[in-house]
Every structure is written in C-alpha cells, then in structure tokens.
Design an enzyme around this catalytic site. Structure first.
Site, PDB file in Angstrom:
ATOM      1  N   SER A 218      15.117  44.614  33.291  1.00  0.00           N
ATOM      2  CA  SER A 218      15.616  43.592  34.240  1.00  0.00           C
ATOM      3  C   SER A 218      14.943  42.227  34.077  1.00  0.00           C
ATOM      4  O   SER A 218      14.768  41.495  35.046  1.00  0.00           O
ATOM      5  CB  SER A 218      15.430  44.032  35.700  1.00  0.00           C
ATOM      6  OG  SER A 218      16.006  45.275  35.910  1.00  0.00           O
TER       7      SER A 218
ATOM      8  N   GLY B 226      20.275  39.767  28.954  1.00  0.00           N
ATOM      9  CA  GLY B 226      21.697  39.392  28.863  1.00  0.00           C
ATOM     10  C   GLY B 226      21.884  37.912  29.116  1.00  0.00           C
ATOM     11  O   GLY B 226      22.657  37.242  28.417  1.00  0.00           O
TER      12      GLY B 226
ATOM     13  N   ASP C  28      26.790  43.136  31.109  1.00  0.00           N
ATOM     14  CA  ASP C  28      26.356  41.950  30.371  1.00  0.00           C
ATOM     15  C   ASP C  28      27.509  41.298  29.601  1.00  0.00           C
ATOM     16  O   ASP C  28      27.492  40.096  29.361  1.00  0.00           O
ATOM     17  CB  ASP C  28      25.216  42.293  29.404  1.00  0.00           C
ATOM     18  CG  ASP C  28      23.852  42.216  30.100  1.00  0.00           C
ATOM     19  OD1 ASP C  28      23.740  41.454  31.084  1.00  0.00           O
ATOM     20  OD2 ASP C  28      22.926  42.921  29.683  1.00  0.00           O
TER      21      ASP C  28
ATOM     22  N   GLN D 224       1.162  41.056  24.672  1.00  0.00           N
ATOM     23  CA  GLN D 224       0.482  41.438  23.414  1.00  0.00           C
ATOM     24  C   GLN D 224       0.780  42.897  23.071  1.00  0.00           C
ATOM     25  O   GLN D 224       1.079  43.228  21.921  1.00  0.00           O
ATOM     26  CB  GLN D 224      -1.032  41.260  23.555  1.00  0.00           C
ATOM     27  CG  GLN D 224      -1.484  39.823  23.777  1.00  0.00           C
ATOM     28  CD  GLN D 224      -2.991  39.764  24.013  1.00  0.00           C
ATOM     29  OE1 GLN D 224      -3.754  40.500  23.402  1.00  0.00           O
ATOM     30  NE2 GLN D 224      -3.417  38.895  24.906  1.00  0.00           N
TER      31      GLN D 224
ATOM     32  N   CYS E 119      42.462  45.836  43.551  1.00  0.00           N
ATOM     33  CA  CYS E 119      42.646  47.209  43.075  1.00  0.00           C
ATOM     34  C   CYS E 119      42.642  48.183  44.257  1.00  0.00           C
ATOM     35  O   CYS E 119      43.602  48.205  45.018  1.00  0.00           O
ATOM     36  CB  CYS E 119      41.629  47.535  41.994  1.00  0.00           C
ATOM     37  SG  CYS E 119      42.242  48.839  40.914  1.00  0.00           S
TER      38      CYS E 119
ATOM     39  N   GLN F  80      45.314  48.640  47.431  1.00  0.00           N
ATOM     40  CA  GLN F  80      45.866  49.924  47.874  1.00  0.00           C
ATOM     41  C   GLN F  80      45.578  50.133  49.367  1.00  0.00           C
ATOM     42  O   GLN F  80      46.427  50.641  50.106  1.00  0.00           O
ATOM     43  CB  GLN F  80      45.287  51.053  47.014  1.00  0.00           C
ATOM     44  CG  GLN F  80      45.678  50.905  45.534  1.00  0.00           C
ATOM     45  CD  GLN F  80      45.036  51.944  44.617  1.00  0.00           C
ATOM     46  OE1 GLN F  80      44.215  52.743  45.035  1.00  0.00           O
ATOM     47  NE2 GLN F  80      45.435  51.928  43.345  1.00  0.00           N
TER      48      GLN F  80
ATOM     49  N   HIS G 229      42.347  43.332  38.171  1.00  0.00           N
ATOM     50  CA  HIS G 229      41.016  42.780  38.487  1.00  0.00           C
ATOM     51  C   HIS G 229      40.915  41.335  37.993  1.00  0.00           C
ATOM     52  O   HIS G 229      40.493  41.111  36.860  1.00  0.00           O
ATOM     53  CB  HIS G 229      39.934  43.603  37.785  1.00  0.00           C
ATOM     54  CG  HIS G 229      39.797  44.995  38.302  1.00  0.00           C
ATOM     55  ND1 HIS G 229      38.823  45.359  39.206  1.00  0.00           N
ATOM     56  CD2 HIS G 229      40.527  46.104  38.055  1.00  0.00           C
ATOM     57  CE1 HIS G 229      38.947  46.649  39.486  1.00  0.00           C
ATOM     58  NE2 HIS G 229      39.976  47.127  38.803  1.00  0.00           N
TER      59      HIS G 229
ATOM     60  N   GLU H 267      38.761  39.272  38.688  1.00  0.00           N
ATOM     61  CA  GLU H 267      37.350  38.883  38.521  1.00  0.00           C
ATOM     62  C   GLU H 267      36.869  38.990  37.077  1.00  0.00           C
ATOM     63  O   GLU H 267      35.903  38.326  36.695  1.00  0.00           O
ATOM     64  CB  GLU H 267      36.444  39.721  39.447  1.00  0.00           C
ATOM     65  CG  GLU H 267      36.283  41.206  39.106  1.00  0.00           C
ATOM     66  CD  GLU H 267      37.359  42.108  39.685  1.00  0.00           C
ATOM     67  OE1 GLU H 267      38.450  41.605  40.015  1.00  0.00           O
ATOM     68  OE2 GLU H 267      37.119  43.336  39.780  1.00  0.00           O
TER      69      GLU H 267
END
Ligand code: GLN
Length: 536
Positions: A19, A23, A76, A197, A386, A390, A512, A514
């Site tokens: 984390s 990406g 990503d 290191q 989606c 529905q 979708h 997005e």
C-alpha cells in the site's frame, strides 16, 4: 525517438510494506512520459494464484476493474486508464494463476517436447513473454510493469528472477524502480532509512540492482538522507526520489515532475528529454479540485462501504465530475444493511444526490431499495449502477406497479414477480470465473430521453459485469406507469438504461459508467448527475 529505437521496459517493484502507492507512482511516471509525447502503456503482474481478481471478494482486493475486452482486472488498471486516458486489456493484467495455466496447457499439448517443466526457465519465460508481448504487439516507447506484492514474498520470486534476466538481456532498455517506505519515528524525531536499505539488500540477493528508488515518506527527505540512501543502496543520489504523502493522488504526477523522476528515467534509458511535458490540462484539473465554487453531499449506498477501494472507480468518477462542475463532492458512504424505512430520512438528511452501488447477493438489498424509494419520492437526483439499477426496478415494481413481492431471481429463487431475471445466456453457466456478461457492449439511446441529452448521441458503448437483467415481460407495464427503458442493446434488446421522466434526475444503468471516466474525459453521466445535485 530513443537512441536505439527499442521499446524501454520499466519495472516498478515495492519493498518494506504494501500500500505504498506503486500503482499511482507507475501511472504518474507514465503520465509524465506521455506528456512529453512518448507512447506508453502499463501492466500489472499480480503474484497470486487466482486466474484473475474476478472471483475475489472486494474486502480482499478492492474493486474488480473491467476493461473494454471484458477482462476482470486489478483496480490499478483503473488508475492507469484514468491517468493516461488510454484503454487497457487482458494483457495489461497477468496473475501467477494465469502464467501457470498457460504453462500447464502447453505441457498438456506436448509443447515442451519431453523437458522437465520448471519454475526456471518455463515459468520465468512465460512471465517474460507476458511482459514483452505488450511492447511487440504495438510499438510503445515505454512499457511500464508494476509487480504486485512486496519483495521478499515467496510468491514474487519468479517475477524478480524474470526482471533479473530481462535486465541482463536488455541492458539500458530496462530499468528497475523500487518503491520503499522511509518511516518517521516520532519518539526519535527522525526518518529511518534502514528498512529501505534492507529492502534493497533483498533485491540484491536476487541479483537485481534497482536503478531508481522512490521513497514514500510523511516528512521531507533532506539531501543528507538522500545521500545516505544512495550510498548504502549503490544508487546515484539524483535517483533517490522523494514521494511525500499528499491529499490527492492526482497531485502525484506533478510531485514526481518536481522530483525530476521523468528526467532521471529518460537519461538512464538514453531517451530524448528536450521536449517539455505538456501538463496544462492536468494542472487545470488540479486547480478546479482545489478551488471549488460549490459543495454537494452525495450518498453512496452499498454493502462494502468499510473499504473505499471497493468502489474506487465510482469515487474517482465523482472527483472527475466534481472538478468538471467546479464543485467539491463530499461523499457519505452508507452501509445498506443499516438502512430501514424508519431511518432513511435521517440517513439522507442534507444529501443532494443518491447513488446505489453495484454488487452481488442479497445482503443489505432491502436497505438499498428503501434508499431508492426515498430518492424517487423526494425527487433527489438518483443514479443506480448495475445492481443499483436493478434495485430501482424492483422498488418501482413494488411501490408503483404494486407488484407485491417483486424481486430479482438472484435474491429469491422463485419470486412472484421476477422483474429482474437471469439472462438467457447465463442459465447454463456453472463456472464462476470470467463467465458473466463482461466488457463493452453497444447501447442505442432513445432520442427523447435524458440519457440522450447527456450523451448527445444515440449509439454508445459501455462496459458490463453482470448475470441478471431487466425482465422484458414487464416492460410495457413499467412504461405505462412512468419508468422508461431509454437505452437498449441493439441486438438482444436487453434493457441498459431506465429513467423516470417525472423526476429532476433519475437514471438507472445496467452497465458501469465508472470504468470509463478519466481525468481528461470525465464521464458525461457523472458530470450531469453532479450538475443536477448542485441545482438541488
Ligand atoms: N448481481 C447483479 C448481476 O449479476 C449485479 C452485478 C453488478 O452490480 N455488477 O446482475
């Protein structure tokens, strides 16, 4: 453009902790190279055994991002598309599962001619093939490859070995950027370089000398710390790059530009660096983000709200749409299991727009349906995506058409009114991985609809990921009562968009949107939705 004309391969590995934003660093570097006119693509290699993340729980792995060609991929890839405004494909995300599957398939076909099939060279060759194929199919100047996980993980070993071999084979055409953490110890009031290191030492044990270190830090790295890291890790001090924590991932390309990451990369790969990167549009986007003229509160109702990564693309699309409207979007993530008819008014108090998220299974479904009802009856701008679309259909069936017990056959084996039903093509499917209706499909939009006024065209293409659909047997009943199917698949007549006309902004989409919103090209549905919420 390069001195040799060869494609340059850049690897981004991670050390110390996960984390750290590999990406985003990969996407930011790619953005800077692209802004100088270079052709760039990025891929992600994931060391887990799943064939793809499609079968992974969002709690485990965040959102599953779907590409045009219907690949279910790591989130990503969403960042790559959003930063670069390019489309990616199945070849841009490869897992250990897929690598092994390909090797085993070849073995069964007798392709190895009696050899003993081994991690080295057969698995590593397959990894190298998956990397090089990107540069070979289309001649890119740069192929960036992000390696998932952290060095030192047992499962990353074949990938690091493949990088070692490629570095040996390609020389200057290959570069390794290693991303590490430089923690700040508040008790000692000091930044600590030791984990970095050690991380580089692990890389060296595997025979890979990183060329560039990107050091994630919460405090500035002064020159003496950079010099120390450079000395202990055999790296030029100009190649120790600071990556400070920031409030927006979209600022990272500009931060990497200030740190000259692109220049270091171009010098090391012998590429022309005379062209100044054109980042005007990117800067304009950041300016809009930082200087909003209004603020709206949007509710995103879903079942995975504890983890924002589960709805990454929706959240980013709202940021793009907010900037396009010079508006700050405050997002309230609402756990749908918590919602009841009694508390919905309180939950949606001060909310100017409601989005019902995609999802699977019946957990929290009644809460989502209550939220749809509240948005419909109180004329709050509403976007159902989606499963969200529905839910809108089920709510309308129950409360407007008065079809008692209307439901989706995903949630109920034999509902009295299956207004959402399994697609014909899905009925015989038993395997779970990669078998949904996936990827880009065309949709025809009716002219007198809100969708048409938003898209400004009647032929669109959007990405899908579902097994269930609007049950067309009920369509005339819905349309007679005010919910219209305004977007249909031209071949199958599957309903892709529903709208209520007697409402300021109410749209449900089976696809979708997005997945297609980028910084350079915010998605028109989200832009229009945010515009409507500002009006409200
Ligand atoms: N579970 C629903 C289906 O399979 C919706 C899927 C989704 O929201 N992506 O049809």
């Amino acid at each position: 453009m390069g001195v040799t004309g060869n494609t340059k391969y850049i690897f981004v590995t991670g050390g110390v902790a996960s984390s750290l934003g590999k990406g985003i660093i990969s996407a930011s570097l790619a953005k800077l190279l692209q802004a100088r006119g270079y052709s760039v693509t990025i891929q992600k290699l994931d060391p887990y055994i799943n064939i793809d993340p499609g079968t992974l729980n969002p709690y485990e792995h965040g959102e599953c991002y779907v590409t045009e060609d219907g690949a279910e991929t790591d989130l990503d890839l969403g960042h790559y598309e959003r930063f670069l405004n390019i489309t990616t494909s199945q070849s841009n995300n490869v897992t250990t599962g897929r690598i092994y599957q390909e090797v085993i398939d070849k073995e069964r076909k007798g392709k190895y001619l009696g050899e003993t099939v081994q991690v080295i060279p057969h698995i590593t060759d397959q990894i190298k093939h998956s990397i090089k194929i990107l540069g070979e199919t289309k001649k890119y100047d740069f192929v960036l490859t992000e390696i998932g996980g952290t060095v030192g993980d047992i499962e990353s070993l074949p990938y690091i070995e493949a990088i070692r071999q490629l570095k040996y084979e390609m020389g200057k055409d290959c570069l390794v950027i290693h991303l590490t953490l430089v923690p700040y110890l508040s008790a000692a009031k000091e930044l600590k370089t030791k984990p970095t290191q050690h991380s580089v030492k692990i890389m060296l044990e595997y025979g890979v000398q990183p060329d560039i270190l990107v050091c994630r830090t919460e405090k500035p790295l002064n020159q003496s710390i950079k010099d120390k890291i450079a000395l202990f890790c055999n790296i030029d001090n100009s190649s120790v790059i600071e990556s400070r924590d920031t409030d927006s991932i979209y600022k990272v390309p500009l931060m990497m530009r200030d740190e000259k990451l692109d220049i270091v990369v171009l010098k090391k790969t012998n590429m022309d660096l005379s062209k100044v990167p054109d980042l005007d549009k990117w800067k304009d986007f950041i300016y809009r983000l930082e200087n909003p003229k209004s603020t709206v509160n949007i509710a995103l109702v879903g079942k995975y709200v504890e983890l924002v990564d589960s709805y990454k693309s929706i959240i980013e699309s709202l940021i793009h749409a907010g900037a396009a409207n010079n508006c700050k979007v405050n997002l309230k993530l609402i756990q749908s299991e918590r919602i009841t008819c009694e508390n919905i008014a309180e939950e949606l108090n001060n909310i100017s727009g409601v989005i019902i998220a995609p999802g699977f299974g019946d957990r929290g479904i009644e809460g989502k349906i209550s939220a749809v009802r509240y948005a419909r009856e109180n004329k709050i701008p509403f976007l159902g995506i989606c499963l969200g679309m529905q839910c809108a259909v089920i709510e309308f069936a129950r409360n407007v058409l008065k079809l008692q017990n209307a439901h989706s056959t995903e949630m109920h084996t034999n509902p009295e009114h299956p207004v959402i039903d399994i697609m014909e093509a899905q009925k015989k499917v038993t395997m779970k991985g990669g078998t949904m209706r996936l990827g880009a499909y065309p949709c025809s939009i009716k002219k007198d609809s809100k969708a048409y006024s938003i898209y400004k065209q009647n032929k669109i293409s959007e990405r899908h990921r579902h097994r269930f659909e609007f049950n067309n047997e009920y369509l005339s009943d819905f349309e007679a009562n005010g919910m219209y199917a305004t977007g249909l698949n031209p071949e199958s007549n599957l309903v892709e968009i529903v709208e209520i006309k007697d409402h300021p902004w109410y749209i449900g989409v089976q696809f979708h949107p997005e997945y297609k919103s980028t910084v350079a090209s915010p998605h028109p549905l989200f832009v229009s939705f945010i515009k409507a919420t500002i009006k409200k």
